[in-house]
Design a protein around this motif. Sequence first.
Motif, mmCIF file in Angstrom:
data_model
loop_
_atom_site.group_PDB
_atom_site.id
_atom_site.type_symbol
_atom_site.label_atom_id
_atom_site.label_comp_id
_atom_site.label_asym_id
_atom_site.label_seq_id
_atom_site.Cartn_x
_atom_site.Cartn_y
_atom_site.Cartn_z
ATOM 1 N N GLY A 49 0.825 -1.199 0.000
ATOM 2 C CA GLY A 49 0.000 0.000 0.000
ATOM 3 C C GLY A 49 0.861 1.251 0.000
ATOM 4 N N GLY A 50 0.307 2.321 -0.483
ATOM 5 C CA GLY A 50 1.046 3.563 -0.629
ATOM 6 C C GLY A 50 1.439 4.224 0.678
ATOM 7 N N LYS A 51 0.571 4.158 1.676
ATOM 8 C CA LYS A 51 0.834 4.842 2.943
ATOM 9 C C LYS A 51 2.040 4.283 3.674
ATOM 10 N N SER A 52 2.264 2.987 3.580
ATOM 11 C CA SER A 52 3.332 2.330 4.344
ATOM 12 C C SER A 52 4.553 1.988 3.500
ATOM 13 N N PHE A 53 4.550 2.350 2.237
ATOM 14 C CA PHE A 53 5.608 1.909 1.342
ATOM 15 C C PHE A 53 7.007 2.240 1.853
ATOM 16 N N GLU A 54 7.255 3.482 2.185
ATOM 17 C CA GLU A 54 8.605 3.892 2.616
ATOM 18 C C GLU A 54 9.035 3.153 3.878
ATOM 19 N N GLU A 55 8.126 2.998 4.819
ATOM 20 C CA GLU A 55 8.433 2.305 6.077
ATOM 21 C C GLU A 55 8.773 0.836 5.831
ATOM 22 N N VAL A 56 7.961 0.165 5.041
ATOM 23 C CA VAL A 56 8.187 -1.252 4.754
ATOM 24 C C VAL A 56 9.458 -1.428 3.929
ATOM 25 N N LYS A 57 9.646 -0.594 2.928
ATOM 26 C CA LYS A 57 10.834 -0.680 2.075
ATOM 27 C C LYS A 57 12.111 -0.497 2.904
ATOM 28 N N LYS A 58 12.089 0.422 3.818
ATOM 29 C CA LYS A 58 13.255 0.718 4.656
ATOM 30 C C LYS A 58 13.637 -0.468 5.550
ATOM 31 N N SER A 59 12.656 -1.214 5.999
ATOM 32 C CA SER A 59 12.927 -2.331 6.906
ATOM 33 C C SER A 59 12.995 -3.685 6.196
ATOM 34 N N ALA A 60 12.865 -3.693 4.867
ATOM 35 C CA ALA A 60 12.841 -4.953 4.111
ATOM 36 C C ALA A 60 14.213 -5.617 4.083
ATOM 37 N N ARG A 61 14.186 -6.936 3.971
ATOM 38 C CA ARG A 61 15.425 -7.695 3.824
ATOM 39 C C ARG A 61 15.920 -7.579 2.393
ATOM 40 N N GLN A 63 16.711 -9.837 0.200
ATOM 41 C CA GLN A 63 16.146 -10.770 -0.776
ATOM 42 C C GLN A 63 14.680 -10.490 -1.107
ATOM 43 N N ASP A 64 14.047 -9.560 -0.407
ATOM 44 C CA ASP A 64 12.622 -9.306 -0.605
ATOM 45 C C ASP A 64 12.385 -8.158 -1.578
ATOM 46 N N ARG A 65 11.183 -8.159 -2.150
ATOM 47 C CA ARG A 65 10.762 -7.089 -3.056
ATOM 48 C C ARG A 65 9.539 -6.412 -2.457
ATOM 49 N N VAL A 66 9.573 -5.088 -2.449
ATOM 50 C CA VAL A 66 8.481 -4.313 -1.867
ATOM 51 C C VAL A 66 7.909 -3.376 -2.936
ATOM 52 N N PHE A 67 6.598 -3.434 -3.099
ATOM 53 C CA PHE A 67 5.892 -2.561 -4.028
ATOM 54 C C PHE A 67 4.806 -1.826 -3.260
ATOM 55 N N ASP A 68 4.522 -0.594 -3.672
ATOM 56 C CA ASP A 68 3.375 0.077 -3.069
ATOM 57 C C ASP A 68 2.099 -0.595 -3.567
ATOM 58 N N PHE A 69 2.003 -0.740 -4.875
ATOM 59 C CA PHE A 69 0.893 -1.459 -5.493
ATOM 60 C C PHE A 69 1.444 -2.299 -6.636
ATOM 61 N N ILE A 70 0.804 -3.389 -6.911
ATOM 62 C CA ILE A 70 1.165 -4.206 -8.068
ATOM 63 C C ILE A 70 0.022 -4.034 -9.055
ATOM 64 N N TYR A 71 0.304 -3.301 -10.101
ATOM 65 C CA TYR A 71 -0.733 -2.971 -11.073
ATOM 66 C C TYR A 71 -0.939 -4.086 -12.088
ATOM 67 N N ASP A 72 0.087 -4.842 -12.343
ATOM 68 C CA ASP A 72 0.004 -5.920 -13.325
ATOM 69 C C ASP A 72 0.557 -7.198 -12.699
ATOM 70 N N ILE A 73 -0.302 -7.995 -12.132
ATOM 71 C CA ILE A 73 0.115 -9.211 -11.438
ATOM 72 C C ILE A 73 0.831 -10.168 -12.380
ATOM 73 N N TYR A 74 0.478 -10.145 -13.639
ATOM 74 C CA TYR A 74 1.106 -11.046 -14.597
ATOM 75 C C TYR A 74 2.573 -10.689 -14.841
ATOM 76 N N ALA A 75 2.946 -9.452 -14.589
ATOM 77 C CA ALA A 75 4.339 -9.039 -14.756
ATOM 78 C C ALA A 75 5.250 -9.721 -13.730
ATOM 79 N N LEU A 76 4.696 -10.224 -12.655
ATOM 80 C CA LEU A 76 5.487 -10.916 -11.631
ATOM 81 C C LEU A 76 5.699 -12.392 -11.942
#
Length: 82
Positions: A49-61, A63-76
């Motif tokens: 989600g957009g509100k928590s993106f910076e916080e989650v991204k900052k604490s991510a490991r 090997q992980d990927r963090v997105f605010d929103f995934i607009y095209d699930i098939y791209a993953l």
Amino acid sequence: MNRDDLSICKINKILLLGGSQGAQDINELYHKMTVDEAFSDMEITISCGGKSFEEVKKSARKQDRVFDFIYDIYALEHYLYS
């Protein structure tokens, strides 16, 4: 949860999708997973989600990927099945 519970599927990648009202719960789950030894060698992709993106991204490991929103699930698809 212990690793044996997950071994039947040989899981090494997890996709967490939240949005709007559900994003906070998903973000809390993600944080719990990142400190749980059972998930230490797994790659987690999270749509936090957009509100928590910076916080989650900052604490991510690394090997992980963090997105605010995934607009095209098939791209993953290439990531999830590689």
